[in-house]
Design an enzyme around this catalytic site. Structure first.
Site, PDB file in Angstrom:
ATOM      1  N   SER A 239      56.660   9.640  36.899  1.00  0.00           N
ATOM      2  CA  SER A 239      57.129   8.551  37.754  1.00  0.00           C
ATOM      3  C   SER A 239      58.421   7.955  37.205  1.00  0.00           C
ATOM      4  O   SER A 239      59.442   8.639  37.143  1.00  0.00           O
ATOM      5  CB  SER A 239      56.008   7.505  37.891  1.00  0.00           C
ATOM      6  OG  SER A 239      56.279   6.623  38.943  1.00  0.00           O
ATOM      7  N   ASP A 262      56.111  13.888  39.294  1.00  0.00           N
ATOM      8  CA  ASP A 262      56.205  12.923  40.399  1.00  0.00           C
ATOM      9  C   ASP A 262      57.279  11.872  40.131  1.00  0.00           C
ATOM     10  O   ASP A 262      57.029  10.662  40.158  1.00  0.00           O
ATOM     11  CB  ASP A 262      54.845  12.254  40.637  1.00  0.00           C
ATOM     12  CG  ASP A 262      54.470  12.263  42.122  1.00  0.00           C
ATOM     13  OD1 ASP A 262      55.172  12.913  42.920  1.00  0.00           O
ATOM     14  OD2 ASP A 262      53.455  11.635  42.475  1.00  0.00           O
ATOM     15  N   HIS A 317      49.601  10.076  43.371  1.00  0.00           N
ATOM     16  CA  HIS A 317      50.500   9.723  42.264  1.00  0.00           C
ATOM     17  C   HIS A 317      49.747   9.577  40.935  1.00  0.00           C
ATOM     18  O   HIS A 317      50.225  10.005  39.888  1.00  0.00           O
ATOM     19  CB  HIS A 317      51.234   8.426  42.619  1.00  0.00           C
ATOM     20  CG  HIS A 317      52.417   8.141  41.740  1.00  0.00           C
ATOM     21  ND1 HIS A 317      53.415   9.055  41.495  1.00  0.00           N
ATOM     22  CD2 HIS A 317      52.766   7.023  41.039  1.00  0.00           C
ATOM     23  CE1 HIS A 317      54.325   8.529  40.694  1.00  0.00           C
ATOM     24  NE2 HIS A 317      53.956   7.296  40.401  1.00  0.00           N
TER      25      HIS A 317
END
Length: 393
Positions: A239, A262, A317
């Site tokens: 992330s 991600d 996620h």
């Protein structure tokens, strides 16, 4: 010192007891881990190191949530009341342990282990990716999981000089009236610079410099000398950590490639995309990416044929964090941690694609190329590129 873990409670108002079913690494090495803090200011470093270790009977396993303060940090990040949520989290997950050997005896390696520097996502901290970090360490890597001090961790701390007082650094939201991009961009630069400082730390250790571990643990950093191959270093993250890894490639030529789980591409300024000199593996989940973010990844893959983008089907996620291995409804509800894909299978895909990519770009003489097809998005539960990213419409 770690607090005494709370006893496991039976089923109650929390929707059942939470247990953390983290898998053992599948590679040939036993895995140890140790916490490393260097320096007595914010400019120092704090990381959890996962490494191949010698087996030890009755080895202690570290707590997953290292201290009670981190339950308060998670509560703050999740917009829950710290007063009731922190004790609840502590009871629910405070006794979960990671299946690695705490301060286990380091296994020397004359050829040197390759090094991976791992950057966490927003609101996370150094222990929340123990599954992927220990899996990679079991295949013969040293993995340094940073705890960032840019106010993006749910909470962190450093120890001041002299009295050794702990100074805590809380999570900080975007201040009202400030544009999110400028706030996050400043953070991502600090994070990438911290990744570079980890490499400098390992260079110091390798050169024989004495580097004291402020935490005074039973882990002597000088043991790592001659066992880490600093010509084979990659940077990785999830992330916010994914985009941190991409930026770290711009800042440090010693990083040979990046793996971005991600990645949240938003905080990176457009002018830097042409500057990314090395290949990136983007492993996306099915439910997170937006078209703008994927377009930024494709700017990199169009410039470098070795940059790959794949998507893991049935994943969300949080599937790339340890939260996906928590059994029990409470945490899944708070953190949205489960997709439809079996979490163990998801970890296999992520780690195998990563190993294949690292073999290719760190010139490793292993058999990780058996998983090369994953890099093209070929295999069960993976597809090439990012065909499912959500539209804003």
């Amino acid at each position: 010192p770690d607090p005494v873990p709370l006893p496991r409670l039976g089923r109650g108002s929390m929707g059942g007891m939470q247990s953390l079913a983290l898998p053992l690494g599948k590679g040939p090495h036993h895995v140890g881990c140790a916490d490393v803090m260097v320096g007595h200011t914010r400019q120092g470093l704090f990381l959890r190191l996962f490494y191949p270790c010698l087996p030890r009977a009755g080895a202690e396993r570290p707590l997953w949530i290292p201290r009670y303060e981190y339950c308060g940090g998670l509560a703050d990040f999740a917009h829950c009341s710290r007063r009731w949520c922190a004790p609840l989290l502590s009871v629910a997950i405070g006794s979960c342990r990671v299946p690695v050997s705490w301060n286990g005896p380091f296994k020397p390696c004359s050829s040197g282990y390759p090094l991976i520097i791992f950057s966490h996502g927003l609101g996370a901290f150094r222990t929340l990716y123990s599954s992927v970090c220990s899996e990679l360490a079991s295949w013969g890597f040293a993995v340094a999981a940073l705890e960032h001090r840019d106010h993006s961790a749910s909470v962190t701390y450093f120890c001041t000089v002299g009295a050794g007082r702990e100074e805590w650094i809380p999570y900080r939201r975007v201040p009202q009236g400030q544009k999110e991009f400028y706030f996050r961009n400043k953070q991502v630069h600090q994070r990438a610079e911290e990744c570079v400082r980890v490499l400098r730390l390992f260079e110091d250790i390798s050169s024989g410099k004495s580097v004291p571990n402020v935490l005074h643990q039973d882990f002597d950093l000088s043991m790592l000398k001659d066992s880490i191959d600093l010509t084979k270093v990659a940077v990785m993250g999830h992330s916010f950590g994914g985009v941190t890894a991409v930026l770290a490639l711009v800042k440090e030529p010693g990083f040979r490639c990046a793996v971005a789980l991600d990645a949240w591409m938003f905080p990176l300024e457009n002018t830097l995309y042409p500057e990314v000199p090395k290949p990136v593996l983007f492993i996306n989940t099915e439910k997170f990416q937006m078209p703008e973010s994927v377009a930024k990844m494709k700017r990199l893959s169009s410039r470098n044929s070795q940059t790959k983008i794949i998507t893991v089907l049935g994943s969300v996620h949080q599937s790339q964090t340890d939260f996906t291995f928590l059994t029990g409804k409470l945490i899944s509800r708070i953190f949205g941690a489960r997709g439809t894909l079996d979490p163990y299978k998801g970890l296999d895909i992520t780690s195998r694609a990563t190993l294949a990519f690292l073999q290719r770009h760190l010139n490793l003489e292993e058999e990780f190329d058996q998983w090369d097809k994953l890099l093209e998005g070929i295999g069960d539960s993976v597809v090439p590129e990012a065909p499912f990213c959500r539209s804003n419409l």
